[in-house]
Design an enzyme around this catalytic site. Sequence first.
Site, mmCIF file in Angstrom:
data_model
loop_
_atom_site.group_PDB
_atom_site.id
_atom_site.type_symbol
_atom_site.label_atom_id
_atom_site.label_comp_id
_atom_site.label_asym_id
_atom_site.label_seq_id
_atom_site.Cartn_x
_atom_site.Cartn_y
_atom_site.Cartn_z
ATOM 1 N N LYS A 1 -1.831 -2.624 7.699
ATOM 2 C CA LYS A 1 -3.240 -2.522 8.072
ATOM 3 C C LYS A 1 -3.594 -3.606 9.074
ATOM 4 O O LYS A 1 -3.294 -4.781 8.864
ATOM 5 C CB LYS A 1 -4.099 -2.667 6.806
ATOM 6 C CG LYS A 1 -5.561 -2.327 7.006
ATOM 7 C CD LYS A 1 -6.294 -2.347 5.686
ATOM 8 C CE LYS A 1 -7.758 -1.962 5.857
ATOM 9 N NZ LYS A 1 -8.472 -1.965 4.553
ATOM 10 N N TYR B 1 -10.075 -10.554 -7.077
ATOM 11 C CA TYR B 1 -9.225 -10.484 -8.272
ATOM 12 C C TYR B 1 -9.493 -11.635 -9.235
ATOM 13 O O TYR B 1 -9.140 -11.546 -10.407
ATOM 14 C CB TYR B 1 -7.754 -10.450 -7.862
ATOM 15 C CG TYR B 1 -7.431 -9.239 -7.015
ATOM 16 C CD1 TYR B 1 -7.437 -7.966 -7.567
ATOM 17 C CD2 TYR B 1 -7.148 -9.361 -5.658
ATOM 18 C CE1 TYR B 1 -7.184 -6.849 -6.797
ATOM 19 C CE2 TYR B 1 -6.886 -8.246 -4.876
ATOM 20 C CZ TYR B 1 -6.908 -6.990 -5.443
ATOM 21 O OH TYR B 1 -6.662 -5.881 -4.674
ATOM 22 N N HIS C 1 -3.911 -9.815 3.333
ATOM 23 C CA HIS C 1 -5.339 -9.959 3.603
ATOM 24 C C HIS C 1 -5.573 -10.986 4.706
ATOM 25 O O HIS C 1 -4.959 -12.051 4.697
ATOM 26 C CB HIS C 1 -6.084 -10.410 2.334
ATOM 27 C CG HIS C 1 -6.172 -9.348 1.288
ATOM 28 N ND1 HIS C 1 -6.435 -9.628 -0.042
ATOM 29 C CD2 HIS C 1 -6.026 -7.990 1.361
ATOM 30 C CE1 HIS C 1 -6.459 -8.500 -0.727
ATOM 31 N NE2 HIS C 1 -6.208 -7.499 0.099
ATOM 32 N N ARG D 1 0.848 -1.186 0.000
ATOM 33 C CA ARG D 1 0.000 0.000 0.000
ATOM 34 C C ARG D 1 0.891 1.247 0.000
ATOM 35 O O ARG D 1 2.087 1.167 0.269
ATOM 36 C CB ARG D 1 -0.915 0.010 1.231
ATOM 37 C CG ARG D 1 -1.849 -1.202 1.321
ATOM 38 C CD ARG D 1 -2.662 -1.167 2.600
ATOM 39 N NE ARG D 1 -3.568 -2.315 2.712
ATOM 40 C CZ ARG D 1 -3.265 -3.471 3.265
ATOM 41 N NH1 ARG D 1 -2.045 -3.658 3.763
ATOM 42 N NH2 ARG D 1 -4.144 -4.449 3.331
#
Length: 334
Positions: A172, A313, A304, A147
Amino acid sequence: MNPVIYVPQSKRLLEQLCEVLRYKHYSFKTEQAYCYWVRFFVRWCGRVGPMRHPRDMGAAEVTQFLTMLANERRVSVSTHNQALSALLFLYRDVLGIDLPWLAEVQRPTRPRRIPSVLTKAEVAALLGTMEGETALLGKLLYGTGMRLMEGLRLRVKDVDFDRQVLVVRQAKGGKDRVVMLPKSLQEALKAQMARARAVWSHDRVVGTAGVEVPDALAVKYPDLGCRWGWFWVFPSPRLSVDPRSEVERRHHLYEERLQRAIKLASAAARIAKPVSVHTLRHSFATHLLQAGTDIRTVQELLGHSDVSTTMIYTHVLKVAAGGTASPLDALMAA
């Protein structure tokens, strides 16, 4: 057993809010966003009725405020959820009010949209029009799937040329992960670290305060922020004042610098699709899956928590593949 609620010592509402957010180790951006929404909520309620403390308001005022955001301001679902989260945090964690209506407030459902993904030729055209450290940073984000803030917060100690990996710290959800270091970027990254070393050496000569370090490490190790290993790989050219400690120090490169460079590069490459910095991350995942990489591996690289997030995706692949023939083609051929 009910959890113990931290009781803020400040008297002003926003100061109490900041105190609890910092106690719970929320990020500075979350602190800014929550303060904005609480201030907005109190002022809006004061305009449509008598000025009151949030303690004296409840479900009716919160529902009216959220309805105004949706119908009059027409805010997005994510913005709507952010405002709701700020108010729930205010009542539960700051004011200590756990009313039944808090659990009944409905969150708007965020639609599942297929992300915008560039082809390999479009990525090459985009990155080819960029220059300098923004070009290197853009290539690094596409080549690793990081990110934006993960790339900007990269520190010297987390670049391992021997193992050809990068360690992403406090991503995250507060999780760490390891991503690959693209071989094609090794020399450019070494040159960037040499430039960062020159900036670090200058800061040490002039006595600039060390860079920010997480949690209470600066108290335990006072000189930690001054060590080379903790310095930014992409340091800012200017010093800035830390908004919390008010200490002037070297920050990492400002995020809007890359965001602007991506927008200009997208226009120069004449890419019609919507392009942002995060598009590079989407393209990274899609191109890995196209190359036959296992989806669990892609999930780990992206960081994730749930593979269902990565599964979006696979829908992109179905759209990109175009494997099913249209009935119109058969009709025209006949």
